[in-house]
Structure formats: C-alpha cells, structure tokens
Design an enzyme around this catalytic site. Structure first.
Site, mmCIF file in Angstrom:
data_model
loop_
_atom_site.group_PDB
_atom_site.id
_atom_site.type_symbol
_atom_site.label_atom_id
_atom_site.label_comp_id
_atom_site.label_asym_id
_atom_site.label_seq_id
_atom_site.Cartn_x
_atom_site.Cartn_y
_atom_site.Cartn_z
ATOM 1 N N ASP A 1 16.330 111.698 29.957
ATOM 2 C CA ASP A 1 16.033 110.806 31.159
ATOM 3 C C ASP A 1 17.193 111.225 32.087
ATOM 4 O O ASP A 1 18.038 111.271 32.095
ATOM 5 C CB ASP A 1 16.330 109.325 30.675
ATOM 6 N N ASP B 1 4.233 100.558 27.891
ATOM 7 C CA ASP B 1 5.764 100.216 27.626
ATOM 8 C C ASP B 1 5.615 98.541 27.500
ATOM 9 O O ASP B 1 5.223 98.076 28.790
ATOM 10 C CB ASP B 1 6.700 100.712 28.768
#
Length: 256
Positions: free
Chosen positions: A8, A129
C-alpha cells in the site's frame, strides 16, 4: 489458489492502514521498490499494489513509484486506487500493469466498468470493499447504499479478472478473515473471488484453502507479512502442499 502480497503506497512509502483509517498509519518500508523485489524473491507470483493517495484524492500522486516498481520486478502487478476514468486505466495498462482494480466507479460509473471490461477482458478486477455488508467508496471514506452481494450479482455479466472482496472491519487487524462474507460473495459470483482483509496467520490461509473449489482463487496478505506473523515463502509452500493433498484425496476417492 495463490497468495498475493500487498504493498500500500502513501506519499511514496510502503504502509498499512488499520481498518482503512488514514489516521492510523504504520510505515513498514520507505523503499517500496525494494519491498516489491523482496516479495518476488520469496516466491510471489503476483503483486497487489494500492495507491492510497489515489484512492482518497483521485490524483495519480504515486505514479513515479509505481513505474519504478514495475521496472524492478518481473511478476504481474494488479493495481487499485483512484482509477476513475478510461484514460487513467489506459495509462496504467500502457506502463505494463497487468490488472487494474476498480472500486468507486463500480458504484458511481457502472457503465465505465462495463466498457473497460469489454475493451480489456480478464484484465479488470472490481474491489468490493464492505462495511457491515454495505459497499464503501472514495478510499473507504464514504458509504454507499448498495450491498456487497447486490454489487457482486450486478457484475456477473462482465468478463472480469476477479472480484476482490475486502471486509473493512477486519482489514489490518490480523484477527482473521470474514469467512462467511467471502463464501456468500463466492456463491453468487460467476467471476473468480480474491479474499482480502484480516489474514493474520497460516491457519487463516488454511481456513480459506478449503474454499478453493468454490471460486476463491487468491488471498491477499498485507500486515501479517510485514510484522512477521506469516513468512511468505513458508505460506506459499504450505498452501501448495495442502491443495496438492486435497487434489490427491479427491482423486483417490474416485478410485476406491
């Protein structure tokens, strides 16, 4: 089924967020290019890359780092975060990204997802998500009014690379995946499913391996690799042996 290590990116650094909270950031490596090389050297066959700045702002802040990562490794990269236009998708394919991951636009611009999946079959993944069963957008900062299961059903007409299912409540916690939610997504999805969120041990990987025949084809692992809870090389070998044993047992069953 494959184990996919995650990187990330936030301000050019390799970080992890806790449950998607930008105020709870842990920096693991200031050199994400080196980190990508480490994961490849440990046997990764694919890299999961997320542009957190892009997810939050929609701006390609980390493009230089992304290009450097692509040049430094040979394994394919799937990239998500802030991809909200056809032009942006084409830019990423042009620099050699294997798969793009669309999130927010699957809710806000579903026709764009349809167009991209037609132009790039099996190269577009959609990230679902979810928080308490509802899809979150804009870097998980906004809650939509559509459920994760309804979105998965809507995507069945598209030729996607995968659906990446993340339970926000477990992401970055190392407390184990939301197995029930993953099974529900896999049951109704024609597209392959990649599990993400909460993986904290080899035992968690083994628990998901049981569903390899139900459409779950990959597992994204992040924080557990960085803090040493899981060794990538060991995890890949364990999963490989487990799936081989399952295949042998299945074959043996028909020979009896």
């Amino acid at each position: 089924m494959e184990i996919i290590p995650a990187i990330d990116l936030l301000n050019g650094k390799c970080v992890r967020l806790n449950q998607g909270n930008y105020n709870e950031v842990t920096k693991f490596n200031s050199d994400p290019v080196k980190q990508a090389q480490i994961w490849e050297s440990k046997g990764a066959k694919r890299l999961h890359l997320v542009d957190l700045d892009g997810a939050k702002t929609g701006e390609p802040i980390n493009d230089l780092t992304i290009k450097e990562i692509k040049k430094s490794i040979t394994i394919p990269i799937q990239l998500g975060g802030g991809i909200r236009s056809i032009d942006r998708a084409k830019e990423l394919f042009d620099i050699g990204i294997d798969r793009i991951i669309l999130g927010t636009i699957a809710i806000e611009k579903p026709e764009l997802v349809k167009d991209l999946s037609k132009e790039y079959p099996k190269r577009v993944a959609v990230g679902i998500d979810a928080k308490e069963g509802m899809v979150a957008t804009r870097g998980w900062l906004k809650q939509s009014k559509i459920s994760s299961l309804d979105l998965a059903k809507q995507l069945n007409d598209l030729d996607l690379a995968a659906i990446i299912s993340t339970d926000i409540a477990t992401d970055g916690t190392l407390k184990g995946p939301n197995v029930q939610a993953l099974r529900e997504i896999a049951e109704i999805s024609i597209n392959p499913v990649i599990a993400s969120g909460g993986i904290g041990s080899i035992a968690d990987l083994i628990s998901l391996a049981d569903f390899a025949d139900e459409g779950i084809e990959g597992i994204i692992v992040g924080r557990a690799l960085y803090d040493g809870s899981i060794d990538l090389k060991e995890a890949i070998l364990t999963l490989k042996n487990l799936l081989l044993q399952d295949a042998f047992n299945e074959k043996d069953k028909f020979l009896v």
